[in-house]
Design an enzyme around this catalytic site. Structure first.
Site, PDB file in Angstrom:
ATOM      1  CG  ASN A   1      -1.728   1.236   1.392  1.00 43.67           C
ATOM      2  OD1 ASN A   1      -1.785   2.057   0.462  1.00 43.67           O
ATOM      3  ND2 ASN A   1      -2.361   1.404   2.541  1.00 43.67           N
ATOM      4  CD1 TRP A   2       3.404   1.024  -2.979  1.00 42.05           C
ATOM      5  CD2 TRP A   2       3.366   2.255  -4.859  1.00 42.05           C
ATOM      6  NE1 TRP A   2       4.057   0.325  -3.946  1.00 42.05           N
ATOM      7  CE2 TRP A   2       4.051   1.042  -5.113  1.00 42.05           C
ATOM      8  CE3 TRP A   2       3.220   3.185  -5.894  1.00 42.05           C
ATOM      9  CZ2 TRP A   2       4.594   0.753  -6.376  1.00 42.05           C
ATOM     10  CZ3 TRP A   2       3.742   2.888  -7.145  1.00 42.05           C
ATOM     11  CH2 TRP A   2       4.428   1.683  -7.377  1.00 42.05           C
ATOM     12  CE  LYS A   3      -0.165   3.241   4.811  1.00 41.64           C
ATOM     13  NZ  LYS A   3      -0.113   3.343   6.257  1.00 41.64           N
TER      14      LYS A   3
ATOM     15  N   GLY B   1       2.820   2.458  10.811  1.00 41.36           N
ATOM     16  CA  GLY B   1       3.766   3.557  10.647  1.00 41.36           C
ATOM     17  C   GLY B   1       4.482   3.947  11.925  1.00 41.36           C
TER      18      GLY B   1
ATOM     19  N   GLY C   1       2.957  -1.037   4.301  1.00 39.90           N
ATOM     20  CA  GLY C   1       2.937   0.393   4.013  1.00 39.90           C
ATOM     21  C   GLY C   1       4.330   0.887   3.675  1.00 39.90           C
ATOM     22  N   GLY C   2       4.969   1.537   4.649  1.00 36.45           N
ATOM     23  CA  GLY C   2       6.266   2.193   4.434  1.00 36.45           C
ATOM     24  C   GLY C   2       7.290   1.328   3.716  1.00 36.45           C
TER      25      GLY C   2
HETATM   26  P1  13P Z   1       3.165   0.526   7.696  1.00 36.19           P
HETATM   27  O1  13P Z   1       3.684  -0.758   7.090  1.00 36.19           O
HETATM   28  O2  13P Z   1       3.882   1.737   7.224  1.00 36.19           O
HETATM   29  O3  13P Z   1       3.093   0.421   9.198  1.00 36.19           O
HETATM   30  O4  13P Z   1       1.647   0.702   7.179  1.00 36.19           O
HETATM   31  C1  13P Z   1       0.763  -0.346   7.279  1.00 36.19           C
HETATM   32  C2  13P Z   1      -0.458  -0.017   6.496  1.00 36.19           C
HETATM   33  O5  13P Z   1      -1.224   0.837   6.865  1.00 36.19           O
HETATM   34  C3  13P Z   1      -0.670  -0.738   5.235  1.00 36.19           C
HETATM   35  O6  13P Z   1      -1.948  -0.522   4.755  1.00 36.19           O
END
Ligand code: 13P
Length: 268
Positions: A14-16, A182, A243-244
């Protein structure tokens, strides 16, 4: 219940709100250079870029016949019409999206999405033959107060309301405790397993064992290459929503190759 190997693991990045479409192409190319057939036979590997990147990512993946899958981070609850700024499931399906997130905690938190709205989004995604990734997870205060299983199961019931067993069997649930997103604060594998197991039991209670044995349940929250093997060693966890670490191609590939690390996870 069917043993875990029946479910193909899924690792989704998930690149956000990161990467414009040029950066998205560069990152996808780096993944394409590194990932090999063996990686794709071991797990489904997907990227979930921002909407504005989807066409570029689709063109690259299809043009080069890459085995990467892709999807979107959100979708409108409406089908079509005067909804400024929204993106419909029909549009995402046309872009070849295989997965669409629904109910990510950042949507719940910053955009006040509730279970009823998320349920409508799940249905929109299914109507267009894409796979919903229903995100559930408790905030820190609920974890500390102890009511996290109740909350997660309420989110699950709400998100899946009105779906039939065949629809539930094909979908993905991602357990992402908000306090682990995060923050670098990864849930212990046992914490993650406890909730993922409860999710599977609830699916089994509502839709039967066969459905529960097929649906994939992911963990998300500060997943990295070094903590992935222990997470994947848990029987009810079928992959990760990352995420990150998904923005760093080396780290993301390391996560996808969790079996190569010398831990009990190699045995799966
Ligand atoms: P992180 O891996 O940055 O903690 O984020 C997790 C997330 O929200 C994936 O959707």
């Amino acid at each position: 219940m069917t043993p875990k190997p029946a479910r193909k693991p899924l690792v989704a990045g998930n690149w956000k709100m990161h990467n414009n479409h040029f950066e998205a192409i560069a990152l996808t190319q780096k993944l394409a250079f590194t990932l090999v057939d063996k990686d794709f036979s071991a797990a489904d590997i997907a990227v979930l870029p921002p909407f504005t990147d989807l066409r570029s990512v689709q063109t690259l993946i299809e043009g080069d016949r890459l085995q990467l899958l892709w999807g979107a981070q959100d979708v409108s609850a409406h089908e079509d019409g005067a909804y400024t700024g929204e993106v419909s499931a029909r549009m995402l399906a046309k872009l070849g999206c295989r997965f669409v997130l629904a109910g990510h905690s950042e949507r719940r938190q910053y955009h006040h999405e509730d279970d009823a709205l998320i349920n409508t989004k799940v249905k929109r995604i299914l109507e267009r033959a894409m796979t919903p990734v229903l995100c559930v997870g408790e905030p820190l205060e609920v974890r500390q107060a102890g009511g996290y299983l109740e909350l997660v199961l309420e989110q699950l019931d709400g998100g899946l309301d009105g779906l039939n067993a065949a629809q539930v069997a094909g979908l993905v649930v991602a357990y992402e405790p908000v306090w682990a997103i995060g923050t670098g604060e990864v849930a212990t594998p046992q914490d993650a397993q406890e909730v993922c197991h409860a999710v599977r039991r609830r699916i089994s209670a509502v839709h039967g064992d066969a459905t529960a044995a097929t649906a994939r349940i992911l963990y998300g929250g500060s997943v990295k290459a070094d903590n992935m093997p222990a997470i994947m060693a848990e029987p009810d966890i079928d992959g990760a929503l990352v995420g990150g670490a998904s923005l760093d191609p080396g780290e993301f590939v390391g996560i996808c190759r969790y079996r190569d690390q010398s831990t009990p996870a190699n045995q799966r």
